[in-house]
Design an enzyme around this catalytic site. Structure first.
Site, PDB file in Angstrom:
ATOM      1  N   HIS A 164       1.039  -1.337  -0.038  1.00 14.36           N
ATOM      2  CA  HIS A 164       0.132  -0.132   0.018  1.00 14.36           C
ATOM      3  C   HIS A 164       0.711   1.316  -0.040  1.00 14.36           C
ATOM      4  CE1 HIS A 164       1.270   0.059   4.383  1.00 14.36           C
ATOM      5  NE2 HIS A 164       0.867  -1.351   4.195  1.00 14.36           N
ATOM      6  N   CYS A 165       2.288   1.096   0.239  1.00 16.36           N
ATOM      7  CA  CYS A 165       2.914   2.371   0.364  1.00 16.36           C
ATOM      8  C   CYS A 165       4.018   2.483  -0.416  1.00 16.36           C
ATOM      9  CB  CYS A 165       3.381   2.259   1.785  1.00 16.36           C
ATOM     10  SG  CYS A 165       2.472   2.559   3.066  1.00 16.36           S
ATOM     11  N   ILE A 166       5.159   1.542  -0.557  1.00 17.46           N
ATOM     12  CA  ILE A 166       6.501   1.588  -1.172  1.00 17.46           C
ATOM     13  C   ILE A 166       6.047   2.019  -2.643  1.00 17.46           C
ATOM     14  CG2 ILE A 166       8.663   1.020  -1.846  1.00 17.46           C
ATOM     15  CD1 ILE A 166       7.818   1.546   1.063  1.00 17.46           C
TER      16      ILE A 166
ATOM     17  N   VAL B 222       3.382   3.312  -4.111  1.00 19.52           N
ATOM     18  CA  VAL B 222       2.404   4.439  -4.529  1.00 19.52           C
ATOM     19  C   VAL B 222       3.037   5.497  -4.126  1.00 19.52           C
ATOM     20  CG1 VAL B 222       0.091   4.943  -3.671  1.00 19.52           C
ATOM     21  CG2 VAL B 222       0.614   2.653  -4.345  1.00 19.52           C
ATOM     22  N   ASP B 223       3.599   5.598  -2.502  1.00 19.65           N
ATOM     23  CA  ASP B 223       3.845   7.040  -2.131  1.00 19.65           C
ATOM     24  C   ASP B 223       4.788   8.048  -2.854  1.00 19.65           C
ATOM     25  OD1 ASP B 223       2.138   5.988  -0.281  1.00 19.65           O
ATOM     26  OD2 ASP B 223       3.632   5.887   1.358  1.00 19.65           O
TER      27      ASP B 223
END
Length: 432
Positions: free
Chosen positions: A272-274, A276-277
């Site tokens: 959910h992070c790497i 996307v962010d």
């Protein structure tokens, strides 16, 4: 300064509402409940609400027995009804902020939630956004929505902060309590209130100068990881060309007590992070007619890894005259979690489907996966007919019995170095 709300937080009389009961919101709700607050959890997914009201956890890091005990012993309830916002002092937003099909930030979920909140009186309330956004989004998007239907003054009549989540699914050492919590407010008064709020569940709160600084902190953390993963993935490819073992190189390099931090290669980025962010930061820079060469380069390398895995797999099949079929071992984006968002395994399956290469998969956490409208079900690894089929280890779950897997396959492409202790056995191991 809202001394009344400060006293409520200090005395644990403040009523807290968490909107979005996924891997961020549910643990946060439980933490505040355990700390002694009355907590309301809201989610538009009625299936989640039904599960919670039946005391059943849908998050791998939260056991149902633990959930049942928290609900039994604390003042916490769950529903899809936003009208209960009127009775809460604190509202925490924990909804998804994915990328859309064009890889641009999709903030529709937080906009929808902000518009729901704006339907109610937000006087004297503290609102905290935890969902990842680009620098400036809290101030430029959320604040105007909350302010447009009232004459309330930010920092005086209501308060708004940004506090990025730092949950790392699948590991047990760091949690909400012992992981420092970053918070930044629209105003200094907002920031102080945010600090008071998170001091109730975190051992250490780091207050920064603004919501923009807090937003950028989250993006820096994950862009740092993405860039270094891109570097080590490229090093893995270079080591293959130089006939070197990247895993041996990493182990040797990390013996240096300073100036080096180990990162490990893999079949691609997931979660959910790497993946996307960094795109949130890149998108923001594009609006300023600027760019980050590091982000673009790391994205290019990381997002090319699934195709690299397929190319290597086809090479292994060819040189060993194996059956043109592949068994995927592990489908989630990281070990010991039940999350397939942005998982490289899904990208690999999609590429196999596109190239008409038959495949099956096994994952103890994921019963079924849909690729091109076809449903694939997790199939056993105990079948002894894998002698002429290449197995690809994509996710190295702790529950896997690697000795048994090494026995059941003659050829394995190990993208995670899971079989590092089986060198010299009967299985032919190919590393990333």
């Amino acid at each position: 300064m809202n001394n009344k709300l400060i006293n409520k937080l200090k005395n644990k009389k403040a009523k807290i509402c968490v909107i979005g009961l996924g891997y961020i919101g549910l643990p946060l709700s439980l933490s505040f409940a355990i700390s002694g607050f009355k907590v309301s959890g809201i989610d538009i997914d009625q299936t989640k609400i039904n599960d919670l009201n039946n005391k059943t956890s849908y998050i791998s890091d939260i056991e149902s027995a633990f959930l049942q005990n928290v609900i039994k012993c604390n003042n916490i309830d769950f529903s899809s009804d936003f009208s209960q916002l009127t009775s809460n002092d604190v509202i925490i937003i924990c909804v998804p902020t994915p990328l859309n099909k064009t890889k641009d930030p999709d903030i529709s979920y937080i906009v929808a939630v902000a518009e729901e909140i704006a339907k109610f009186d937000i006087s004297n309330k503290l609102i905290s956004l935890e969902s990842t956004v680009y620098p400036g989004a809290t101030e430029e998007i959320i604040l105007p929505i909350l302010s447009k239907k009232s004459n309330l003054i930010i920092g005086k009549d209501f308060n708004l902060v940004f506090s990025p989540e730092r949950i790392d699914p699948g590991q047990k050492e760091w949690d909400l309590e012992n992981t420092p919590k970053v918070v930044g407010g629209i105003t200094e008064e907002c920031g102080i209130l945010g600090e008071k709020l998170y001091n109730c569940v975190s051992e250490k709160v780091v207050k920064v100068s603004s919501t923009r600084a807090a937003e950028m902190t989250k993006l820096l953390e994950n862009t740092f990881r993405a860039a270094n993963i891109g570097l080590i993935n490229e090093m893995a490819i270079l080591c293959k060309q130089l006939n070197l073992d990247i895993w041996e190189i990493i182990e040797a390099a990390k013996t240096k007590p300073y100036g080096y931090m180990p990162f490990y290669p893999g079949p691609g980025l997931g979660g959910h992070c790497i993946p996307v962010d960094p795109r949130y930061l890149e998108w923001k820079l594009e609006t300023l007619n600027s760019e980050s060469k590091y982000i673009k380069l790391s994205e290019e390398i990381n997002f090319s890894m699934p195709q690299y895995v397929i190319d290597r797999a086809k090479e292994i099949i060819s040189i060993n005259n194996l059956k043109n079929e592949i068994k995927i071992i592990g489908a989630t984006y990281k070990k010991d979690v039940s999350d397939i968002r942005e998982s490289p395994a899904i990208d690999i399956m999609q590429l196999l489907s596109d190239q008409k290469i038959p495949f099956t998969y096994h994952d103890p956490y994921i019963d079924k996966i849909e690729i091109d409208s076809k449903t694939y079900y997790s199939e056993s690894l105990e079948d002894t007919n894998y002698n002429n089929i290449l197995g690809i280890i994509v996710t190295d779950h702790s529950s896997y019995n690697w000795a048994t897997i090494a026995q059941n396959f003659n050829f394995i492409f190990d993208t995670r170095n899971a079989l590092r202790n089986f060198a010299g056995s009967n299985v032919n191991i190919y590393k990333l």
